[in-house]
Design an enzyme around this catalytic site. Structure first.
Site, PDB file in Angstrom:
ATOM      1  N   VAL A  24      -2.876   9.642  -4.328  1.00 56.38           N
ATOM      2  CA  VAL A  24      -1.807   9.304  -5.334  1.00 56.38           C
ATOM      3  C   VAL A  24      -2.862   9.279  -6.715  1.00 56.38           C
ATOM      4  CG1 VAL A  24      -0.757   7.210  -6.473  1.00 56.38           C
ATOM      5  CG2 VAL A  24      -0.468   7.732  -3.926  1.00 56.38           C
ATOM      6  N   LEU A  60      -6.237   7.185   2.971  1.00 60.28           N
ATOM      7  CA  LEU A  60      -6.547   8.124   1.920  1.00 60.28           C
ATOM      8  C   LEU A  60      -5.433   8.139   0.945  1.00 60.28           C
ATOM      9  CD1 LEU A  60      -7.632  11.107   4.220  1.00 60.28           C
ATOM     10  CD2 LEU A  60      -9.014   9.657   2.574  1.00 60.28           C
ATOM     11  N   ARG A  61      -4.586   7.251   0.874  1.00 62.68           N
ATOM     12  CA  ARG A  61      -3.409   7.279  -0.082  1.00 62.68           C
ATOM     13  C   ARG A  61      -3.631   7.183  -1.316  1.00 62.68           C
ATOM     14  NH1 ARG A  61       0.091   4.200   3.716  1.00 62.68           N
ATOM     15  NH2 ARG A  61       1.586   5.202   4.560  1.00 62.68           N
ATOM     16  N   GLY A  62      -4.939   6.057  -1.609  1.00 59.77           N
ATOM     17  CA  GLY A  62      -5.276   5.818  -2.858  1.00 59.77           C
ATOM     18  C   GLY A  62      -5.788   7.148  -3.731  1.00 59.77           C
ATOM     19  N   ASP A  64       0.690  -1.336  -0.184  1.00 58.98           N
ATOM     20  CA  ASP A  64      -0.032  -0.049   0.108  1.00 58.98           C
ATOM     21  C   ASP A  64       0.937   1.164   0.018  1.00 58.98           C
ATOM     22  OD1 ASP A  64      -2.540   1.708   0.393  1.00 58.98           O
ATOM     23  OD2 ASP A  64      -1.360   2.027   2.538  1.00 58.98           O
TER      24      ASP A  64
END
Length: 374
Positions: free
Chosen positions: A296, A291-293, A210
């Site tokens: 990015v 919230l990385r998705g 992830d």
């Protein structure tokens, strides 16, 4: 502009030109977007052996323009940007804000060997020298060498989890800190982290996976005509590298200019609020943790827009990057395989109100999923 773009140098080892690489569009796009915006967070490339992963990454590093670095600085510090300097040079610059003596150098492409120790990666402090001479004696490691460049870890899925954590932490923060016996040294470590591996030899833990910004899948080319083209190109390069590199110079110069222009344009690229909401809706529907998705996907779509010389992100830009940004974030079970991207495409199409293409419908049928259904 780099010496690579102007004329192939005979004094250094020839590198296969990036623009001559056939196929593997997904990997090439992910690498280019990370070079344009390193804050995307790197690329994990998973696929078969012998598909040109290392060749492509070396070719990209060779394509990039030379950078300005402070003379004799082991960290490749920027001569006038305090954020890209080591602490010592930054202090010197802030006291006397004049550009430091600089030179140009090729963007570093650092290979991290599987057997590397933490000291080799992070660097070491010579305690004896520090105590006897009262100076911070630091021996830089691979992270220092990779600053403002590309750090490549082949078979990252076989690397010790602790080392992967160290790499990901440095890549995310842009700094490497070494502490020993009460002495602490830190230096800039801003690099594009590229990991590659073969799924047959083991997967990365979902928590580590992830942390990579994007995930590119590569497969062996099946089409006979393309395979022949790849074999013939490689033979032509091996037979006479300078002539082969010269042949692709115009395309290399154009590609390099496109990257430089995109890096400069990136800050002025805009994305409509409704599109940002829909990206988050897709992430929410796919049950993506954290919230990385979202972050990015936003960054990658803007980088793609800049790469194509535009300033307004479109739905199509998001469509082209969203599977690369999200497919590796769907796994909850380490034994589960990574989705090829169909699940992401299906939810994206529904949220954005688009019809699935005929190719996606075929993929849906093959996966036993009813197209358009949940």
């Amino acid at each position: 502009m780099s010496s690579t773009a102007s004329s192939p140098s005979t004094s250094r080892r020839m590198v296969f030109p990036f623009t001559a690489i056939v196929g593997q569009e997904e990997m090439k796009l992910a690498l280019l977007l990370n070079v344009i915006d390193p804050f995307i967070g790197g690329v994990m490339i998973m696929g078969d052996r012998g598909t040109g992963k290392s060749t492509t990454i070396r070719a990209l590093a060779d394509l990039l323009p030379e950078i300005d670095v402070v003379v004799n600085d082991p960290f490749s510090s920027h001569p006038s940007d305090p954020d890209l300097m080591s602490d010592e040079l930054r202090q010197q610059f802030l006291e006397n804000p004049q550009p430091l003596p600089s030179t140009k150098k090729k963007v570093a492409m650092v290979d991290l060997p599987l057997g590397a120790t933490e000291d080799r990666v992070c660097g070491t402090i010579d305690i004896e020298k520090a105590l006897s001479e009262g100076v911070k004696a630091f021996e830089p490691g691979l992270l220092a060498k990779a600053n403002r460049g590309i750090l490549y870890v082949d078979e990252v899925n076989l690397l010790d989890d602790h080392l992967v954590d160290v790499l990901l932490d440095s890549a995310a923060s842009g700094w490497n800190t070494v502490e020993r016996e009460g002495i602490s040294i830190r230096h800039p470590a801003r690099f594009v982290l590229v990991g590659s591996g073969n799924p047959e030899e083991g997967e990365l833990r979902p928590q580590l996976l992830d942390r990579f910004g994007m995930h590119a899948e590569i497969r062996t080319v099946r089409e006979p005509a393309l395979r022949v083209q790849i074999v013939e190109q490689r033979a032509e390069f091996d037979q006479n590298p300078p002539a082969f590199v010269e042949k692709y110079q115009p395309e290399q110069i154009e590609a390099q200019k496109q990257i430089v222009d995109a890096q400069q344009l990136l800050s002025s690229v805009k994305m409509d609020y409704d599109l940002r909401v829909k990206i988050s809706e897709v992430c929410s529907e796919l049950d993506v943790d954290g919230l990385r998705g979202d972050i990015v996907t936003n960054r990658a779509a803007k980088a793609l827009t800049a790469l194509e010389g535009r300033q307004e992100v479109t739905v199509d830009d998001i469509r082209r990057v969203i599977a690369l940004c999200l497919r590796h974030r769907l796994r909850k079970d380490p034994l589960e395989s990574i989705d090829s991207g169909y699940k992401v495409e299906k939810v994206f199409s529904r949220v954005f109100g688009l019809e699935l293409s005929s190719e996606e419908n075929v993929a849906a049928t093959a996966n036993g999923v009813r197209p358009g259904g949940r």
